[in-house]
Motif scaffolding. Structure first.
Motif, short mmCIF file in Angstrom:
data_model
loop_
_atom_site.label_atom_id
_atom_site.label_comp_id
_atom_site.label_asym_id
_atom_site.label_seq_id
_atom_site.Cartn_x
_atom_site.Cartn_y
_atom_site.Cartn_z
N ALA A 62 31.74 35.98 39.54
CA ALA A 62 32.98 36.39 38.86
C ALA A 62 33.05 37.89 38.66
O ALA A 62 34.15 38.45 38.54
CB ALA A 62 33.08 35.69 37.51
N ASN A 63 31.92 38.58 38.63
CA ASN A 63 31.91 40.02 38.39
C ASN A 63 30.60 40.56 38.93
O ASN A 63 29.53 40.25 38.38
CB ASN A 63 32.04 40.31 36.89
N ALA A 64 30.67 41.34 39.99
CA ALA A 64 29.41 41.75 40.62
C ALA A 64 29.62 42.94 41.55
O ALA A 64 30.71 43.15 42.08
CB ALA A 64 28.81 40.58 41.40
N TYR A 65 28.54 43.69 41.73
CA TYR A 65 28.44 44.69 42.79
C TYR A 65 27.61 44.09 43.92
O TYR A 65 26.72 43.26 43.69
CB TYR A 65 27.75 45.96 42.29
N VAL A 66 27.91 44.55 45.13
CA VAL A 66 27.10 44.13 46.28
C VAL A 66 26.60 45.37 47.02
O VAL A 66 27.33 46.35 47.18
CB VAL A 66 27.91 43.22 47.23
N LYS A 67 25.36 45.31 47.43
CA LYS A 67 24.78 46.35 48.28
C LYS A 67 24.56 45.75 49.66
O LYS A 67 23.91 44.71 49.81
CB LYS A 67 23.45 46.84 47.70
N ALA A 112 36.33 39.22 40.52
CA ALA A 112 36.69 37.80 40.41
C ALA A 112 35.98 37.05 41.52
O ALA A 112 35.77 37.58 42.62
CB ALA A 112 38.20 37.60 40.51
N GLU A 113 35.61 35.84 41.23
CA GLU A 113 34.98 35.00 42.25
C GLU A 113 35.97 34.78 43.39
O GLU A 113 37.15 34.50 43.16
CB GLU A 113 34.58 33.67 41.62
N GLY A 114 35.50 34.96 44.62
CA GLY A 114 36.36 34.80 45.79
C GLY A 114 37.05 36.08 46.22
O GLY A 114 37.73 36.10 47.25
N ASP A 378 41.14 42.48 29.58
CA ASP A 378 40.60 42.47 30.94
C ASP A 378 39.86 41.16 31.16
O ASP A 378 39.11 40.70 30.29
CB ASP A 378 39.61 43.61 31.15
N SER A 379 40.04 40.57 32.32
CA SER A 379 39.32 39.33 32.61
C SER A 379 38.86 39.31 34.05
O SER A 379 39.21 40.19 34.85
CB SER A 379 40.19 38.10 32.31
N ASN A 380 38.12 38.29 34.39
CA ASN A 380 37.65 38.06 35.76
C ASN A 380 38.19 36.75 36.30
O ASN A 380 37.56 36.09 37.12
CB ASN A 380 36.11 38.04 35.78
N ARG A 381 39.37 36.39 35.82
CA ARG A 381 39.94 35.09 36.17
C ARG A 381 40.68 35.09 37.51
O ARG A 381 40.70 34.10 38.21
CB ARG A 381 40.90 34.63 35.07
N GLY A 382 41.36 36.18 37.84
CA GLY A 382 42.14 36.20 39.06
C GLY A 382 43.21 37.26 39.01
O GLY A 382 43.20 38.14 38.14
N LYS A 383 44.17 37.15 39.93
CA LYS A 383 45.15 38.22 40.10
C LYS A 383 46.56 37.66 40.24
O LYS A 383 46.79 36.67 40.93
CB LYS A 383 44.80 39.04 41.35
N MET A 384 47.49 38.30 39.54
CA MET A 384 48.90 38.06 39.76
C MET A 384 49.41 39.22 40.62
O MET A 384 49.42 40.36 40.19
CB MET A 384 49.67 38.00 38.44
N PHE A 385 49.83 38.91 41.83
CA PHE A 385 50.06 39.97 42.81
C PHE A 385 51.31 40.79 42.55
O PHE A 385 51.34 41.97 42.82
CB PHE A 385 50.10 39.38 44.21
#
Length: 796
Positions: A62-67, A112-114, A378-385
């Motif tokens: 749901a909330n992350a950095y990637v290397k 957000a996840e996904g 602020d949340s990590n639920r998703g996006k309203m475009f």
């Protein structure tokens, strides 16, 4: 309804009283056959020789950095052609854009996840893309997340900040008081009118009500997943550089072209079909990236979202805590609205949050003391475009106030509506809104309206009966402008347009208006879809249809004048005789000219596909015979401003009402919606089939969000558990409640013939919820599932 303000309408023929084409039922859509048979091609349907496929890395967290530690294993897989990482110069150059601070187009952070993050794999097919993504060597840094907005708000001071860079939305659109700076995960916005505290201080305690509403989040449920395919080619008309063809980014080729520095003339998009998204026209990354991947690989590339990637928000979740003061008669005198709104992930539209506060249900009231304080989390639920216009402006908070006051005072809610609704010109206007009076009368007749108190009616089968009603003004796209063109060619009138086809039958309305103005039949208007044309009738559902039709009506009358002038010119300068007859050739003896002696276009008119004499409409010539020349007409403009847009709810013209009746089984908690009813004033009906279909559509949306669909998250991981068409339930033909229609044509709108459209605000989040309460006296948050109802009744 009496047409009392027609003199205020502007434009050619807005005072027309007789209609041959406009308003007819069952006129087929110009591309209905293509849609019904599957011939229509959406972005996902396009294929080109030697085509590649692209897929994004998507965050499992749901909330992350990637290397991205290593891509060599992915590149070594046979069939993997390219791997593009987030800090590649090609990606960095795409840049931010949109509203607010500029952001990277793609980076190493997913909130957000996904969400797309970090890398894109391009390969010979989608299965190989998946193998390439699995072969990437990654290192994830998982961060705290928020998926419970109320809980996060309550614990804001002690919760870690999940997005320090998110901007504070500030105040509402209008009358905004200064808002304090963002604190941790919460932004603030205030809109204040009058003196709320002073009014509450003088109101009797028994005349103050308080209540809470949860406006649910739900998906736009895009029927055709966003997808684009693109390639670059040598264009003989523009030899200096490559031209771009991109399919799938319907209505946005100019935006996509500008991302890559390509002019409109060098950006080709032949496809016109886009799955309807219900006022969600925001571009997805899958629709923007294909040109870059095609340029890197020198091959066509398609990128598509999968079904589980399309469950974006149509409306943000919001929790409203209302305090209302009213008089003994039920007149609302003060409103205190405290809201907690879901700010969503980065790039989330501020429609549905702070941008809703400047206009809405409260400003249709006579009440002059209104305070709206919103805290956006602020949340990590998703996006309203793009926009939350399913039920804009938190409308049901006002609906609930009316119902609760009516229940408390033992009055019909329609009477409380009428008492509180101000007149057409301002909040101080005591006069009735004629549109409201007519639709309420028509709605009550349609529903056989007989209001009863909570729990007072039991149906013959033992279930409890409940009813509810709401009204709304008709906000619409008064600001949309249009570039119109018509051509008379070979006796036929052509209406060229770039489209698109978005689930809105707007071009059909335009064709009907042109036929009406030129005295032709609907089938006589030939719609030429061509991506190079400027005219697009889209502007927001039925309201956009009426606005574009206003502009097209002006264009049609310009063409009409030119046709009549060309008729006179042809009388004076007849074309050369044809060997096949007609003008004294082999077609028989010459016929008397019905226009003999006519010298002015003022003596002529158009009717029934002919140029006729005004003095004797039975005499005339078929259009193709009267005019052999090609004739063009153009018009650029838009209707006059809509009254609602001038007053943002403080001025009123066309209005709508929706009703429902439900049956509730107190033993099982099952709810059956017996029927919906819509009493609407579209100003003037253009295409009846479209109008009734939109009424049905918005009620199906209402049924879904109040009884069926629900976003569910795993609070421990932040993962969304309802991102498929089984777990996220949708209304089917077996579930859909019947919808009755009562239509009033006040001719008081600002668009073609006084039309306005009906607006998406008819859709709602609490009409059924109120009807359930009216049946059994308990409140549940939507969706009202049987287990929730039984729990509320103490039977779970």
């Amino acid at each position: 309804m009496a047409i009392s303000n027609m003199e205020q309408l502007v434009g050619v023929n807005d005072k027309r009283m007789d209609f041959r084409v406009v308003g007819q039922r069952n006129l087929p859509g110009k591309v209905s056959y293509a849609l019904a048979t599957g011939v229509a091609k959406f972005g996902i349907d396009y294929t080109f020789p030697n085509m590649l496929f692209g897929k994004f890395l998507r965050s499992p967290y749901a909330n992350a950095y990637v290397k991205i530690k290593d891509i060599s294993k992915a590149l070594a897989i046979p069939g993997v052609v390219d791997v593009v990482v987030w800090d590649d110069p090609d990606i960095v150059k795409l840049g931010g854009g949109g509203f607010g601070p500029s952001r990277p187009w793609l980076d190493d952070y997913a909130d957000a996840e996904g969400a797309e993050v970090g890398a894109i794999v391009v390969a010979e097919n989608e299965d190989i893309c998946d193998l390439g993504l699995k072969a990437l060597e990654l290192e994830w840094t998982v961060l705290p997340h928020i998926v419970d907005v109320e809980k996060a708000h309550a614990n804001n001071a002690t919760m870690p900040t999940i997005r320090p860079s998110t901007m504070n939305f500030g105040g509402g659109m209008f009358d905004a008081a200064p808002a304090k700076p963002k604190e941790n995960n919460v932004s603030f916005a205030d809109t204040i009118q009058g003196d709320v505290d002073a009014e509450f201080a003088v109101t009797k305690p028994e005349n103050i009500i308080e209540y809470r509403l949860q406006l649910p989040t739900f998906a736009s449920h895009i029927p055709n997943p966003p997808s684009s395919v693109a390639y670059w080619f040598d264009d003989p008309y523009h030899p200096s550089s490559k031209s771009l063809r991109v399919e799938g980014a319907v209505q946005r080729r100019d935006s996509v072209g500008s991302m890559y520095g390509v002019s409109n003339e060098m950006t080709v998009q032949e496809g016109i079909f886009q799955g309807g998204k219900y006022c969600d026209w925001g571009m997805r990354r899958s629709q923007e990236i294909a040109p870059l991947l095609a340029k890197r690989t020198d091959r066509p590339v398609r990128v598509a979202d999968e079904r589980e990637d399309t469950f974006g928000f149509l409306m943000n979740e919001r929790f409203l805590y209302l305090k209302i003061a009213h008089t003994d008669e039920g007149l609302i005198t003060a409103i205190d609205d405290f809201s907690i709104a879901d700010g969503g992930m980065q790039g989330n539209s501020s429609f549905g949050t702070a941008n809703d506060q400047g206009y809405g249900p409260y400003y249709t009231f006579k009440c002059l003391n209104i305070r709206q304080h919103m805290e956006t989390v602020d949340s990590n639920r998703g996006k309203m475009f793009l926009s939350g216009q399913h039920c804009p402006f938190n409308w049901d908070s006002g609906t609930m106030a009316i119902y609760l006051i009516a229940e408390k005072l033992g009055k019909d809610p329609i009477d409380i509506m009428r008492l509180n609704l101000h007149g057409p010109t301002s909040q101080e206007d005591p006069n009735p809104v004629l549109s409201f009076e007519e639709i309420s009368k028509a709605g009550k007749e349609m529903m056989d309206w007989d209001w009863h108190a909570t729990g007072a009616r039991t149906l013959p089968d033992g279930r409890k009966h409940g009813a509810a009603v709401r009204y709304q003004m008709c906000p619409r796209h008064a600001f949309s402008g249009y570039n119109c063109k018509l051509e008379l060619r070979g006796g036929k009138v052509h209406l060229p347009t770039q489209g698109p086809v978005t689930g809105i039958y707007a071009v059909e309305c335009n064709a009907m208006v042109v036929a009406e103005e030129l005295g032709l039949e609907y089938d006589d208007i030939i719609v030429d879809f061509d991506w190079r044309e400027r005219f697009t009738p889209v502007g927001g559902g039925s309201d956009g249809s009426t606005a574009s039709s206003w502009a097209m009506k002006e264009c049609a009358n310009i063409l009409k004048e030119k046709i009549l002038e060309a008729t006179i010119n042809q009388l004076k300068n007849p074309p050369a005789p044809s060997m096949f007859g007609g003008f004294g050739g082999f077609g028989g003896p010459p016929q008397p000219d019905p226009f003999e002696g006519v010298t002015s276009a003022d003596e002529l008119d158009l009717a029934n596909g002919m140029v006729v004499l005004k003095s004797d409409p039975t005499k005339g010539k078929p259009l193709a015979r009267a005019v052999s020349a090609n004739i063009f007409a153009t018009f650029e403009g838009r209707p006059p401003a809509a009254i609602w847009s001038l007053g943002m709810g403080k001025m009123l013209d066309t209005m709508n009402m929706v009703f429902t009746e439900v049956a509730v089984d107190e033993d099982t908690g099952e709810v059956e919606i017996l029927r919906f009813g819509v009493a609407i004033d579209p100003g003037k009906v253009l295409r009846m089939t479209s109008l009734e279909s939109q009424c049905d559509q918005v009620m199906y949306f209402s049924q879904v969000c109040q009884t069926l669909s629900e976003y569910v998250y795993d609070e421990r991981t932040g993962v969304q558990l309802t991102n498929n068409m089984i777990d996220y339930r949708w209304v089917t033909p077996l579930d859909a409640a019947p919808v009755d229609h009562a239509i009033v044509e006040s001719r008081s709108g600002n668009a073609a013939y006084g039309a306005s459209g009906i607006s998406h605000s008819m859709a709602n989040t609490h009409l059924v919820i109120i009807a359930i309460h009216n049946a059994i006296g308990v409140w549940v948050d939507p969706p009202a599932t049987p287990n929730k109802i039984l729990a509320a009744m103490g039977k779970a």
